[in-house]
Design an enzyme around this catalytic site. Structure first.
Site, PDB file in Angstrom:
ATOM      1  N   TYR A 226       3.902  -5.305   9.885  1.00 33.28           N
ATOM      2  CA  TYR A 226       4.071  -4.131  10.102  1.00 33.28           C
ATOM      3  C   TYR A 226       5.969  -3.483  11.165  1.00 33.28           C
ATOM      4  CZ  TYR A 226      -0.818  -3.308   9.340  1.00 33.28           C
ATOM      5  OH  TYR A 226      -1.974  -3.757   8.133  1.00 33.28           O
TER       6      TYR A 226
ATOM      7  N   HIS B  97       0.536  -1.134   0.156  1.00 33.29           N
ATOM      8  CA  HIS B  97      -0.151   0.341   0.079  1.00 33.29           C
ATOM      9  C   HIS B  97       0.788   1.790   0.149  1.00 33.29           C
ATOM     10  CE1 HIS B  97      -4.556  -1.464  -0.010  1.00 33.29           C
ATOM     11  NE2 HIS B  97      -3.480  -2.143   0.260  1.00 33.29           N
TER      12      HIS B  97
END
Length: 330
Positions: free
Chosen positions: A321, A52
């Site tokens: 992440y 993303h």
């Protein structure tokens, strides 16, 4: 290069808009997941997200509804309003992917609510209401199959074999991913369930839904294909110059027999939906590049009144992440 583009096409169909994270026992799996994503997207790229990557950041505020207090005692559901930073994004790790590229049509949104005293609450959603697989191990297997399915590989390619063996992944690929008129004209879904506890100690499981107050607005396929490569990132600033954008945050409540620990399962539409409040998008972030470089959204940054479920995909997301963030900062 051709193989990487072909493989990335498969990835986007899977909506790698969510990324992952992991507990200690799964760290090696998560590290491999991030490594395969880098391989597929020609990364890592210093200063940029692994997935993303192309996005746009806006600011605004969240105001809770009266019904929110019935669901949870979380602080942002009790106060008048909370400052919000919101990032919309395209799927894939390609920073220059066109907004109408089929590989990037699983759009994402990440929201950071400022709770005061240096505390915050992050919410991470996808425009697709499910995840393709139910565990980190299967996600790694899927990504590996994609990486082995170049254009010169004979059928059945590894990813084709994987899809036939895993119906949930096939459903994900086949789920409609229309061209949005705007990043702010799509509905977004929290594919993982959380446990919400109110002040009386009553607990329910639910999944977030974020929807535009004015309703979803899509482009037909032919019109969508003709749009400029940056039509979404150009449209939102223009929209905000005219008016603020309102999006409704709600939670769909699980029934007594609904699966709350499997992100591939979509709950029936007749389950009750409770409004939590309004997200008001007001302006572009003044220093989006610095914010994006320095910020890692963590869906397990939870206030009192909201707890994690046992969904294994949810439990590994922060680790992925964090690994991606460390690569970004190198």
């Amino acid at each position: 290069m051709m193989k990487k583009q072909f493989v990335a096409g498969w990835l986007v169909m899977f909506g790698l808009s969510t990324g992952l994270y992991a507990e200690p026992a799964s760290v090696s799996v998560v590290e491999k997941i991030v490594d395969v994503q880098h391989q597929l997207f020609s990364g890592p790229r210093p200063g940029l997200r692994s997935n993303h990557t192309k996005g746009i950041v806006v600011v605004g505020e969240f105001t809770p509804s009266e019904t929110a207090k019935n669901i949870s005692e979380a602080s942002h559901l009790q106060t008048e309003s909370s400052p919000a930073v919101v990032r919309f994004s395209n799927a894939t790790g390609f920073p220059d992917i066109a907004d109408n590229d089929p590989r990037g049509m699983a759009k994402g949104i990440a929201i950071r609510l400022d709770l005061g005293d240096e505390e915050y609450h992050d919410l991470v959603f996808s425009s697709v209401p499910m995840f393709p697989v139910s565990t980190p191990e299967l996600f790694l297997e899927m990504l590996t199959a994609v990486s082995q399915s170049g254009p010169d590989v004979a059928s059945p390619k590894p990813i084709e074999t994987f899809l036939e063996a895993h119906p949930s992944a096939k459903r994900f690929v086949q789920h409609p991913k229309p061209f949005p008129k705007s990043f702010a004209s799509l509905s977004y879904h929290g594919v993982n369930a959380f446990r919400f506890i109110n002040a009386q100690g009553d607990a329910v499981y639910g999944r977030y839904i974020l929807s535009p107050v004015e309703g979803e607005q899509h482009l037909d396929a032919e019109t969508g294909k003709q749009q400029h490569a940056d039509y979404l990132v150009n449209e939102l600033p223009q929209r905000l110059q005219q008016n603020a954008v309102l999006m409704r945050l709600s939670v769909q409540l699980a029934g007594p027999d609904d699966e709350v620990n499997d992100a591939t399962v979509i709950w029936p539409e007749d389950r009750p939906v409770v409004e939590l409040g309004l997200l008001k998008l007001e302006a572009m972030h003044e220093d989006a590049a610095a914010f994006e470089r320095a910020t890692m959204f963590n869906p397990l940054a939870l206030p009192d009144g909201i707890e994690i479920s046992d969904d294994p995909v949810l439990r590994v997301r922060p680790a992925a992440y964090a690994i991606s963030f460390s690569h970004r900062m190198n």
